[in-house]
Design an enzyme around this catalytic site. Structure first.
Site, mmCIF file in Angstrom:
data_model
loop_
_atom_site.group_PDB
_atom_site.id
_atom_site.type_symbol
_atom_site.label_atom_id
_atom_site.label_comp_id
_atom_site.label_asym_id
_atom_site.label_seq_id
_atom_site.Cartn_x
_atom_site.Cartn_y
_atom_site.Cartn_z
ATOM 1 N N LYS A 39 -20.161 25.693 3.693
ATOM 2 C CA LYS A 39 -19.491 24.578 2.848
ATOM 3 C C LYS A 39 -20.553 23.432 2.585
ATOM 4 C CE LYS A 39 -16.171 23.374 5.068
ATOM 5 N NZ LYS A 39 -14.656 23.152 5.418
ATOM 6 N N GLY A 86 -8.886 24.895 8.427
ATOM 7 C CA GLY A 86 -8.575 23.766 9.438
ATOM 8 C C GLY A 86 -9.476 23.498 10.655
ATOM 9 N N ILE A 122 -12.196 9.929 3.646
ATOM 10 C CA ILE A 122 -11.534 9.096 2.659
ATOM 11 C C ILE A 122 -10.024 9.133 2.917
ATOM 12 C CG2 ILE A 122 -10.793 9.234 -0.008
ATOM 13 C CD1 ILE A 122 -13.780 9.688 0.435
ATOM 14 N N HIS A 159 -5.207 15.996 -1.167
ATOM 15 C CA HIS A 159 -5.892 17.134 -1.220
ATOM 16 C C HIS A 159 -5.348 17.703 -2.378
ATOM 17 C CE1 HIS A 159 -7.470 21.376 0.115
ATOM 18 N NE2 HIS A 159 -6.723 21.685 -1.122
ATOM 19 N N ARG A 214 -11.366 33.475 -2.196
ATOM 20 C CA ARG A 214 -10.245 34.529 -2.024
ATOM 21 C C ARG A 214 -9.053 34.287 -2.595
ATOM 22 N NH1 ARG A 214 -7.589 31.291 1.693
ATOM 23 N NH2 ARG A 214 -8.991 29.853 2.814
ATOM 24 N N VAL A 245 -3.215 31.316 0.115
ATOM 25 C CA VAL A 245 -1.729 31.344 0.697
ATOM 26 C C VAL A 245 -0.900 30.549 -0.330
ATOM 27 C CG1 VAL A 245 -0.179 30.482 2.488
ATOM 28 C CG2 VAL A 245 -2.411 31.133 3.299
HETATM 29 P P1 ADP Z 1 -6.631 26.868 2.922
HETATM 30 O O1 ADP Z 1 -6.258 26.051 4.058
HETATM 31 O O2 ADP Z 1 -8.275 26.874 2.622
HETATM 32 O O3 ADP Z 1 -5.581 27.123 1.483
HETATM 33 P P2 ADP Z 1 -5.166 29.252 3.491
HETATM 34 O O4 ADP Z 1 -4.280 28.331 4.056
HETATM 35 O O5 ADP Z 1 -5.046 29.750 2.408
HETATM 36 O O6 ADP Z 1 -6.496 28.355 3.425
HETATM 37 O O7 ADP Z 1 -5.680 29.956 4.743
HETATM 38 C C1 ADP Z 1 -5.646 31.182 4.881
HETATM 39 C C2 ADP Z 1 -5.793 31.766 6.036
HETATM 40 O O8 ADP Z 1 -7.203 32.189 6.635
HETATM 41 C C3 ADP Z 1 -5.438 31.230 7.220
HETATM 42 O O9 ADP Z 1 -4.726 31.931 8.244
HETATM 43 C C4 ADP Z 1 -6.612 30.606 7.773
HETATM 44 O O10 ADP Z 1 -6.270 30.153 9.113
HETATM 45 C C5 ADP Z 1 -7.516 31.582 7.714
HETATM 46 N N1 ADP Z 1 -8.855 31.019 7.597
HETATM 47 C C6 ADP Z 1 -9.503 30.654 6.488
HETATM 48 N N2 ADP Z 1 -10.959 30.434 6.901
HETATM 49 C C7 ADP Z 1 -11.144 30.802 8.099
HETATM 50 C C8 ADP Z 1 -12.267 30.762 9.111
HETATM 51 N N3 ADP Z 1 -13.251 30.400 8.774
HETATM 52 N N4 ADP Z 1 -11.836 31.098 10.316
HETATM 53 C C9 ADP Z 1 -10.952 31.655 10.710
HETATM 54 N N5 ADP Z 1 -9.604 31.504 9.751
HETATM 55 C C10 ADP Z 1 -9.827 31.253 8.654
HETATM 56 P P1 ADP Z 2 -11.354 24.003 5.789
HETATM 57 O O1 ADP Z 2 -12.531 24.853 5.559
HETATM 58 O O2 ADP Z 2 -10.708 23.866 7.173
HETATM 59 O O3 ADP Z 2 -10.040 23.978 4.720
HETATM 60 P P2 ADP Z 2 -11.837 21.091 4.316
HETATM 61 O O4 ADP Z 2 -13.313 20.791 4.216
HETATM 62 O O5 ADP Z 2 -11.469 22.031 3.131
HETATM 63 O O6 ADP Z 2 -11.705 22.427 5.493
HETATM 64 O O7 ADP Z 2 -10.896 20.135 4.801
HETATM 65 C C1 ADP Z 2 -9.612 20.284 5.389
HETATM 66 C C2 ADP Z 2 -8.682 19.212 5.236
HETATM 67 O O8 ADP Z 2 -9.472 18.123 5.832
HETATM 68 C C3 ADP Z 2 -8.550 18.732 3.782
HETATM 69 O O9 ADP Z 2 -7.555 19.532 3.025
HETATM 70 C C4 ADP Z 2 -8.439 17.237 3.882
HETATM 71 O O10 ADP Z 2 -6.963 17.080 4.303
HETATM 72 C C5 ADP Z 2 -9.214 16.966 5.177
HETATM 73 N N1 ADP Z 2 -10.523 16.380 4.847
HETATM 74 C C6 ADP Z 2 -11.531 17.188 4.319
HETATM 75 N N2 ADP Z 2 -12.597 16.598 4.008
HETATM 76 C C7 ADP Z 2 -12.156 15.206 4.089
HETATM 77 C C8 ADP Z 2 -12.628 13.872 3.687
HETATM 78 N N3 ADP Z 2 -13.992 13.814 3.520
HETATM 79 N N4 ADP Z 2 -11.750 12.778 3.784
HETATM 80 C C9 ADP Z 2 -10.527 12.651 4.146
HETATM 81 N N5 ADP Z 2 -9.897 13.957 4.404
HETATM 82 C C10 ADP Z 2 -10.719 15.118 4.467
HETATM 83 MG MG MG Z 3 -10.020 23.719 2.552
#
Ligand code: ADP
Ligand code: ADP
Ligand code: MG
Length: 446
Positions: free
Chosen positions: A116, A165, A203, A208, A292, A295
């Site tokens: 990331k 998350g 932020i 999102h 990918r 969901v």
């Molecule tokens: P996003 O929240 O980014 O939209 P999704 O909700 O589509 O992602 O998540 C897809 C699935 O992949 C979920 O079951 C999430 O827990 C899983 N997942 C995504 N990235 C990872 C990771 N790095 N490690 C473990 N699980 C992951």
């Molecule tokens: P993941 O790979 O687990 O999906 P993300 O970087 O996409 O992680 O962040 C997951 C969630 O965290 C976002 O959907 C948002 O709700 C929150 N988030 C991420 N970055 C920020 C930010 N810089 N400021 C506020 N909220 C954030």
């Molecule tokens: Mg994300």
């Protein structure tokens, strides 16, 4: 076109991919763990193979077993779905080495997207705004403290290899950062095998908003509009919709162009999602790329009429995109509620067990993507997603009304689900007004 595809996944997404295969006249091979022997994805596939015991590290994440199955069954391509091996560049590389087409981006693009911090660098290079944070890798706590001072608290600590998350920590003060930094590093190493951490300004309030893209292997890229995914708990999505009630046509185009610019920068192919954080003034910042199928892809399918999974397969088979940007039209409104096996009253604690009674909603504008049936036993090993309930309407109000009555029709007995949460959320005044941000769930009574 491919003749036979192996689906390296389970649950609703495996079924979703089987459906796409059937419509394209492709044979679908399911793999399953011992815990999933009685799953619908096994029943509806053309062929199937058991790949090991319940825990994912012994089955769905065990690439050796998947590749052996691929060899035994003589398949042309693997669809990884989401989760499991879907974002593992080593797996994509092994597929390439075995002359199996991986339905997704190249290992190189996936590697960039999966880190990331590196992806943020690529976005910056492409001229796309990113959330303020460190631009050089963080080496130690002293450097973290000085970056946090320059961007201001609160700050988010993120694992470069995180996802779903997980790997996110919020620090509201310098003391908080000092306490959390070593924990976050150790967690990142333990959970993702990579201690890489970076810092971002938190932020708040934030939305999102993400952009679905399709990129073929000839440099053509289109965006399929945006999805609003601000209804989250623990940084995970619960409700998604398309289009976003916040986005006007001008902002949509700017987000779309930004998403395409990032995709081009990393030579991205196949379906992907570019995620942005949007502040209350409409400033948007790139956060990450999900390399990918996601969901929440159905809400985009409902408003564009484009079958994203079939497009993924066509792109992987070497076809050119059949649509150009001007063919993409957003029509009506779609909302998705994630029905999870979780108790919303117990802080969304996951549950498992038998579904003893089930009534699935239907009627105009309702789509359900699910693998559950009456008598199905939810295993304890996997993601808690049971079903995706999607409501489509000519406008947002109609989609909400349909969602509300479909949630009333939906009966799942035997295990707790997120249905009560969704009923409360969808009837909330702020939700109805579209006045939502990522803090919405915290303020909701249910
Ligand atoms: P996003 O929240 O980014 O939209 P999704 O909700 O589509 O992602 O998540 C897809 C699935 O992949 C979920 O079951 C999430 O827990 C899983 N997942 C995504 N990235 C990872 C990771 N790095 N490690 C473990 N699980 C992951
Ligand atoms: P993941 O790979 O687990 O999906 P993300 O970087 O996409 O992680 O962040 C997951 C969630 O965290 C976002 O959907 C948002 O709700 C929150 N988030 C991420 N970055 C920020 C930010 N810089 N400021 C506020 N909220 C954030
Ligand atoms: Mg994300």
């Amino acid at each position: 076109m491919f003749k036979k595809i192996l689906i390296a996944n389970r649950g609703e997404i495996a079924l979703r991919i089987i459906r796409a295969c059937k419509e394209l006249g492709i044979q679908a091979v399911a793999v399953y763990s011992e815990a999933d022997e009685n799953s619908l994805h096994v029943r509806f596939a053309d062929d199937e193979w058991c790949i090991g015991p319940g825990p994912a590290k012994l089955s769905y994440n065990k690439w050796q077993n998947i590749i052996s199955t691929a060899e035994i069954k003589g398949i042309d391509a693997i669809h990884p779905g989401y989760g499991f091996l879907s974002e593992d560049p080593d797996f994509a590389q092994i597929c390439a080495d075995c002359k199996i087409k991986f339905i997704g981006p190249s290992p190189e693009a996936m590697k960039l997207a999966g880190d990331k911090f590196a992806a943020k660098g690529a976005a910056r290079k492409a001229g796309v705004p990113v959330v303020p944070g460190n631009t050089d890798p963080i080496k130690d706590l002293d450097q973290a403290v000085s970056v946090a001072r320059s961007i201001g608290y609160p700050v988010l600590l993120k694992a470069a290899a995180g996802g779903g998350g997980r790997g996110l920590r919020l620090a509201s003060s310098e003391q908080g950062l000092k306490d959390l930094f070593p924990i976050a590093q150790a967690e990142a190493e333990a959970a993702f095998g990579d201690p890489g951490i970076y810092l971002e300004k938190f932020i708040n309030p934030a939305r999102h908003i993400e952009v679905q893209i399709l990129a073929d292997e000839y440099g053509n890229i289109v965006y399929l509009g945006e999805r609003e995914c601000s209804i989250q708990r623990r940084y995970q999505k619960l409700i998604e919709e398309a289009p976003s009630p916040f986005v006007n046509p001008k902002l949509r185009e700017r987000l779309g162009r930004a998403a395409i610019a990032v995709a081009r920068e990393i030579k991205y192919t196949n379906a992907g999602t570019v995620e942005f954080i949007v502040d209350k003034d409409g400033n948007f910042y790139f956060v990450e790329i999900n390399a990918r199928i996601q969901v929440e892809h159905p809400v985009t399918e409902m408003v564009t009429g484009i079958d994203i999974v079939k497009e993924q397969i066509r792109i992987a088979a070497g076809e050119k995109l059949s649509i150009s940007q001007k063919d993409v039209e957003i029509r009506g409104h779609a909302i998705e509620c994630r029905i999870n096996a979780e108790d919303p009253k117990e802080n969304f604690k996951p549950a498992s067990g038998e579904i003893v009674a089930l009534n699935i909603p239907g009627g105009p504008g309702i789509r359900i993507d699910t693998h559950i049936y009456q008598g199905y036993v939810v295993p304890p090993y996997y993601d808690s997603l049971l079903a995706k309930l999607i409501a489509y309407g000519r406008d947002r109000d109609e989609a909400i009304a349909r969602m509300r009555r479909a949630l009333e029709e939906f009966v799942i007995e035997g295990i707790p689900t997120t249905i009560p949460f969704h009923k409360a959320a969808i009837s909330d005044e702020r939700f109805i007004r579209g006045d939502i941000d990522t803090g919405f769930v915290d303020g909701l009574m249910f």
